[in-house]
Write a protein that holds these residues in place. Structure first.
Motif, mmCIF file in Angstrom:
data_model
loop_
_atom_site.group_PDB
_atom_site.id
_atom_site.type_symbol
_atom_site.label_atom_id
_atom_site.label_comp_id
_atom_site.label_asym_id
_atom_site.label_seq_id
_atom_site.Cartn_x
_atom_site.Cartn_y
_atom_site.Cartn_z
ATOM 1 N N LYS A 36 1.014 4.523 -2.742
ATOM 2 C CA LYS A 36 0.786 5.431 -2.659
ATOM 3 C C LYS A 36 2.090 6.867 -2.995
ATOM 4 C CE LYS A 36 -2.131 6.845 1.251
ATOM 5 N NZ LYS A 36 -3.267 7.667 0.451
ATOM 6 N N GLN A 51 -5.201 7.262 6.123
ATOM 7 C CA GLN A 51 -4.741 6.718 4.222
ATOM 8 C C GLN A 51 -3.536 7.578 4.227
ATOM 9 O OE1 GLN A 51 -5.319 4.450 1.392
ATOM 10 N NE2 GLN A 51 -6.139 3.407 3.387
ATOM 11 N N GLU A 99 1.011 -1.543 -0.351
ATOM 12 C CA GLU A 99 0.083 0.039 0.075
ATOM 13 C C GLU A 99 1.130 1.394 -0.450
ATOM 14 O OE1 GLU A 99 -0.658 -2.627 2.394
ATOM 15 O OE2 GLU A 99 -2.074 -3.698 1.610
ATOM 16 N N VAL A 148 0.533 2.223 5.544
ATOM 17 C CA VAL A 148 -0.629 3.109 5.647
ATOM 18 C C VAL A 148 -1.204 2.663 6.465
ATOM 19 C CG1 VAL A 148 -2.118 3.778 3.481
ATOM 20 C CG2 VAL A 148 -0.079 3.165 3.037
#
Length: 116
Positions: A12, A94, A8, A89
């Motif tokens: 990002k 988030q 994750e 994350v």
């Protein structure tokens, strides 16, 4: 020292990575050209800076290996880091978190694109 990224976290960070991108893990302590304010508390505050190859890296004299390449740091910021670190994350917020086997180093690590 080594830094890993969860799946994750890689997602990002992906929009900021290019062949000419330089990644810096900045201890935001008020020292250096890109640090605008220091933290006046007992907390440590890190930021992931995205720079271009042409930008000044003189404040970041050390580098840590990672699966996305070298990540530059201020030499003395190693005092706050562990040998093995990982970016994950926070699923609720988030945001990137920096942790180690010993616990969380920073619950909120912003990605700051400073390329010109």
């Amino acid at each position: 020292m080594n830094i890993q990224f969860s799946k994750e976290a890689k997602v990002k960070l992906a929009p900021f990575l290019s062949e000419k991108a330089v990644i810096v893990l900045d201890l935001d302590d008020g020292v250096g050209k890109y640090s605008k304010m220091g933290v006046c508390s007992l907390d440590t505050s890190f930021r992931l800076l995205v720079l271009s190859e042409e930008q000044d890296l003189s404040d970041y004299e050390a580098a840590i290996a990672s699966e996305i390449g070298k990540i530059y740091i201020k030499e003395y910021s190693k005092l706050y880091m562990a040998e093995e670190m990982i970016f994950t994350v926070d699923q609720r917020l988030q945001v990137l978190k920096l942790g180690s086997p010993g616990g969380v180093l920073d619950n909120f690590v912003p990605i700051v694109d400073l390329r010109k």
